[in-house]
Scaffold this motif. Structure first.
Motif, PDB file in Angstrom:
ATOM      1  N   ARG A 172     -12.476  69.380 -28.886  1.00  0.00           N
ATOM      2  CA  ARG A 172     -11.153  68.978 -29.376  1.00  0.00           C
ATOM      3  C   ARG A 172     -11.070  67.470 -29.619  1.00  0.00           C
ATOM      4  O   ARG A 172     -10.331  67.019 -30.506  1.00  0.00           O
ATOM      5  CB  ARG A 172     -10.085  69.413 -28.369  1.00  0.00           C
ATOM      6  N   VAL A 201     -11.758  66.405 -33.211  1.00  0.00           N
ATOM      7  CA  VAL A 201     -10.844  66.815 -34.283  1.00  0.00           C
ATOM      8  C   VAL A 201      -9.843  65.701 -34.554  1.00  0.00           C
ATOM      9  O   VAL A 201      -9.094  65.290 -33.667  1.00  0.00           O
ATOM     10  CB  VAL A 201     -10.110  68.122 -33.897  1.00  0.00           C
ATOM     11  N   PHE A 203      -8.371  73.904 -38.367  1.00  0.00           N
ATOM     12  CA  PHE A 203      -7.794  73.604 -37.047  1.00  0.00           C
ATOM     13  C   PHE A 203      -6.305  73.928 -36.979  1.00  0.00           C
ATOM     14  O   PHE A 203      -5.736  74.002 -35.895  1.00  0.00           O
ATOM     15  CB  PHE A 203      -8.054  72.138 -36.695  1.00  0.00           C
ATOM     16  N   TYR A 260     -17.691  71.612 -34.831  1.00  0.00           N
ATOM     17  CA  TYR A 260     -16.826  71.226 -33.716  1.00  0.00           C
ATOM     18  C   TYR A 260     -16.936  72.183 -32.534  1.00  0.00           C
ATOM     19  O   TYR A 260     -16.141  72.101 -31.607  1.00  0.00           O
ATOM     20  CB  TYR A 260     -15.377  71.150 -34.183  1.00  0.00           C
TER      21      TYR A 260
END
Length: 250
Positions: free
Chosen positions: A14, A17, A25, A89
């Motif tokens: 996270r 991001v 997302f 990610y």
């Protein structure tokens, strides 16, 4: 404790991001996702259309080295570059063992995989044709459901990692039961499955974990508590009543 399953944990980085307002997302489940612990044998990802389960499964597949459009790790083709960057990610925690086999099945692009097999087999080479590992008969010469089962019965083997996106799409209820039996055989032979599905038949498999992708994130749920089970049970118990309500005949 050292894990022996092929994928033991999936986490979202996270902190990497920069915005949860952009795709992927912004998807409801991804926006608040932290981590998920797959079952050693079978894990089901369920949720409404657009919840993010297929996008999530695709990202796991890409992170594990599979072609975004499906196939084994040896496939490297693309008809349209449409996959998200979610794979960049994710952190995938792996066990000490490595799978000896693997496949990423996408119902929507399985036609492209079948075409790629035919294209590769047209090229001269010293080894056996690729289609021999899929039952020896062109996947295009079979119905969608037959080709799916050929894949399960012939190409999949023990000690494998299999990521399946809505495999029930081309299967009748009877064929779904046949697929479930094959999944059980492979899971009993040290294979691990992660399956995105809407099928209450498939997700009834007892030795599994079910994760629900919803507006508030991702949570584990019991089979009997899934909307799929409850809706199907309610309908089969009294289809006339359900239809009368749905069609405004009461």
């Amino acid at each position: 404790m050292i894990s022996t399953q092929y994928i033991s944990r999936i986490s979202l980085l996270r902190e990497k991001v920069d915005s949860f307002d952009r795709y992927p997302f912004c998807l409801p489940a991804v926006r608040s996702f932290e981590s998920l612990t797959p079952h050693p044998k079978v894990t089901f990802l369920i949720g409404e259309n657009g919840s993010g389960k297929s996008t999530f499964l695709e990202a796991v597949a890409v992170s594990m080295g599979f072609n975004p459009e499906g196939g084994s790790k040896n496939f490297n083709f693309g008809t349209r570059n449409s996959h998200s960057n979610l794979a960049d990610y994710l952190r995938i925690a792996k066990g000490v063992r490595r799978p000896k086999n693997g496949f990423f099945l996408r119902a929507e692009s399985f036609f492209n995989v079948a075409t790629e097999i035919e294209n590769l087999d047209e090229e001269p080479g010293p080894g056996a044709q690729i289609i021999s590992s899929y039952g020896g008969r062109s996947l295009h010469e079979q119905s969608h459901g037959e080709s799916f089962l050929s894949l399960l019965m012939n190409r999949f083997g023990g000690k494998g990692l299999y990521l399946l996106d809505e495999p029930e799409a081309a299967l009748s209820p009877q064929r779904q039961l046949a697929a479930l039996a094959r999944i059980h055989d492979l899971a009993s032979d040290d294979s691990q499955f992660i399956i995105a599905t809407h099928s209450p038949i498939l997700m009834a498999y007892p030795d599994a974990a079910i994760y629900h992708f919803h507006a508030d994130g991702v949570s584990q749920v019991a089979y009997e508590d899934t909307e799929h089970y409850q809706v199907m049970r309610s309908f089969l118990m009294n289809p006339r009543r359900v239809l009368d309500t749905l069609l405004g005949r009461e």
